[in-house]
Design a protein around this motif. Structure first.
Motif, PDB file in Angstrom:
ATOM      1  N   SER A 104      -8.033   6.328  -6.632  1.00 15.57           N
ATOM      2  CA  SER A 104      -8.812   5.501  -6.230  1.00 15.57           C
ATOM      3  C   SER A 104      -7.953   4.415  -5.254  1.00 15.57           C
ATOM      4  O   SER A 104      -6.568   4.319  -5.385  1.00 15.57           O
ATOM      5  CB  SER A 104      -9.375   4.429  -7.547  1.00 15.57           C
ATOM      6  N   LYS A 108      -2.334   0.702  -4.907  1.00 15.60           N
ATOM      7  CA  LYS A 108      -1.597  -0.732  -4.558  1.00 15.60           C
ATOM      8  C   LYS A 108      -0.913  -1.323  -5.454  1.00 15.60           C
ATOM      9  O   LYS A 108      -0.897  -1.045  -6.794  1.00 15.60           O
ATOM     10  CB  LYS A 108      -2.714  -1.605  -4.146  1.00 15.60           C
ATOM     11  N   LYS A 119      -7.875   0.353   4.368  1.00 17.48           N
ATOM     12  CA  LYS A 119      -9.250   0.791   3.926  1.00 17.48           C
ATOM     13  C   LYS A 119      -9.935   1.866   4.873  1.00 17.48           C
ATOM     14  O   LYS A 119     -10.855   2.269   4.396  1.00 17.48           O
ATOM     15  CB  LYS A 119     -10.092  -0.694   4.011  1.00 17.48           C
ATOM     16  N   GLU A 125      -7.482   1.036  -5.569  1.00 16.80           N
ATOM     17  CA  GLU A 125      -6.895   0.175  -6.234  1.00 16.80           C
ATOM     18  C   GLU A 125      -5.590   0.826  -7.019  1.00 16.80           C
ATOM     19  O   GLU A 125      -4.577   0.257  -7.080  1.00 16.80           O
ATOM     20  CB  GLU A 125      -7.719  -0.339  -7.314  1.00 16.80           C
ATOM     21  N   ASP A 126      -5.680   1.887  -7.390  1.00 17.85           N
ATOM     22  CA  ASP A 126      -4.359   2.704  -7.960  1.00 17.85           C
ATOM     23  C   ASP A 126      -3.416   2.948  -7.082  1.00 17.85           C
ATOM     24  O   ASP A 126      -2.235   3.303  -7.222  1.00 17.85           O
ATOM     25  CB  ASP A 126      -4.990   3.668  -8.511  1.00 17.85           C
ATOM     26  N   TYR A 129       0.737  -1.113  -0.058  1.00 20.02           N
ATOM     27  CA  TYR A 129       0.149   0.010  -0.054  1.00 20.02           C
ATOM     28  C   TYR A 129       0.899   1.334  -0.045  1.00 20.02           C
ATOM     29  O   TYR A 129       1.829   1.233   0.871  1.00 20.02           O
ATOM     30  CB  TYR A 129      -1.073  -0.102   1.302  1.00 20.02           C
ATOM     31  N   ASN A 153       0.599  -5.112  -6.390  1.00 16.84           N
ATOM     32  CA  ASN A 153       0.557  -6.622  -6.194  1.00 16.84           C
ATOM     33  C   ASN A 153       1.850  -7.011  -6.040  1.00 16.84           C
ATOM     34  O   ASN A 153       2.726  -7.146  -6.832  1.00 16.84           O
ATOM     35  CB  ASN A 153      -0.138  -7.078  -7.545  1.00 16.84           C
TER      36      ASN A 153
END
Length: 394
Positions: free
Chosen positions: A51, A56, A124, A53-54, A37, A58
């Protein structure tokens, strides 16, 4: 091929994995999340400019790119005397030649902390902040409080920059919506001069920002408790708050309390300049290193735990393990690299902040500063994926 296990998949852990693979070690990274993160750019999630998701990376994708092994599991214990660690699902392990502890810090406790949200806690929470802010915007008015706490046992464990950035971004977000005058924004902190470690000139400039943006200040009073709609201070004064964003100061990772590692008064792992962990018998470990927020930093009173320092510690640790394996003694230390370096974003600009042993500065960067920080976020992701070259100073 010697095996190196890294506990923790944050900035320090990932950097260590990448550089240890460059030295051809058999590297396993263990993380309780399958993604890294990017906390420095999470300040834009509550305002909708970025956002979740942007924000993070992987870890499986990164492990494939760089060639290290990835194990997604939670570390529950470390035993330096037995040269082992314990995982939630896979039990006790001791299959390493070197162990790099990069587990990050815990947060100092506070009464009623459940009534706050933080931009520097569980990822989150950034989405919860967005939901709360959106609801107040829909309502059309509110009282918003942003602040951070201190740890008197370790001044380096304070993380105030994201709190400053978030309140400035929220101010700018409300201004764009034509609602700024309907919201009361307050910045609070228990110390009398929050941000002082950036330097006297920077402190004065921050005060100018608060006045220009009509942001109230509530400094110098210890926090007694956080209530559902207010903050109570030691003198029983209070701030009404419809949304409280609070970054608790760091403290040592609690799972290391009985690890056999030497811990500072604040619970951080004591290390030498080369990031070698100290044992509770006073000796240096010959195969355990600690890097990033989990480690006790030595140096100037204004020192701070920052991502770029964590990465310096990670790269040095990879180099030092290679030196030890080759029976060489050209070790590299982290202390000479201690500085404060950040681009403090405001949503419509930024300020470049720098401090070292010789100077301190805060340079306003209207408009371009915001895009400079945006550019850093893109650079961080692309460089970690080997899609663009890594800059030697980053």
């Amino acid at each position: 091929m010697k095996k190196v296990t890294i506990l923790g998949g944050g900035f320090a852990g990932l950097e260590a994995a990448i550089y240890l693979k460059k030295y051809s070690f058999d590297v396993t990274l263990i993380s309780d999340r399958d993604f890294l993160y990017i906390y420095p750019t999470s300040i834009w999630i509550p305002t909708g400019e970025a956002s979740f998701e942007d924000n993070k990376l992987n870890l499986k994708e990164l492990s494939d790119i760089h060639g290290f092994n990835l194990l997604v599991d939670k570390v529950t214990a470390v035993d330096a005397k037995q040269n082992s660690y314990t995982l939630e699902r896979e039990g006790t392990k001791s299959d390493y030649d070197y162990l790099v502890v990069a587990l990050g810090a815990s947060k100092t406790p506070a009464n009623g902390i459940e009534n706050t949200l933080s931009i520097c806690a569980e990822p989150k929470q950034s989405l919860a902040l967005k939901d709360r802010l959106d609801a107040l915007i829909e309502k059309g008015s509110g009282e918003l409080c942003f602040g951070f706490g201190g740890n008197p046992k370790d001044m380096s464990a304070v993380r105030g920059g994201p709190a400053f950035e978030l309140i400035f971004n929220v101010h700018n977000h409300l201004k764009k919506k034509g609602l700024r005058e309907n919201f009361k924004l307050t910045f609070f902190a228990p110390m009398s001069e929050p941000g002082k470690k950036m330097g006297e000139k920077s402190l004065k400039m921050m005060d100018m920002f608060f006045k220009r943006l009509n942001i109230n200040k509530h400094f110098g009073k210890k926090i007694k408790s956080f209530e559902s709609e207010s903050i109570i201070f030691e003198d029983d004064s209070k701030l009404n708050s419809d949304l409280t964003m609070f970054i608790a100061a760091g403290m040592g990772n609690t799972l290391l309390e009985n690890s056999g590692l030497s811990l500072s008064d604040a619970g951080f792992v004591n290390i030498d300049n080369f990031c070698r962990a100290k044992l509770d018998n006073g000796e240096l470990s010959d195969n355990i290193f600690a890097i990033g927020d989990v480690a006790a930093l030595e140096g100037y009173d204004w020192r701070a735990k920052q991502g770029h320092i964590a990465e310096v510690m990670a790269r040095n640790t990879a180099h030092n393990i290679m030196q030890i394996e080759n029976n060489q003694n050209n070790l590299e230390g982290y202390q000479e690299h201690i500085n404060i370096l950040c681009v403090m974003d405001t949503g419509d600009g930024a300020a470049f902040v720098y401090r070292d042993s010789k100077k301190s500065m805060m340079l306003p960067m209207p408009i371009v500063g915001h895009w400079l920080k945006k550019g850093w976020g893109l650079y961080y992701k692309l460089s970690k994926k080997n899609k663009i070259p890594r800059l030697p100073f980053m």
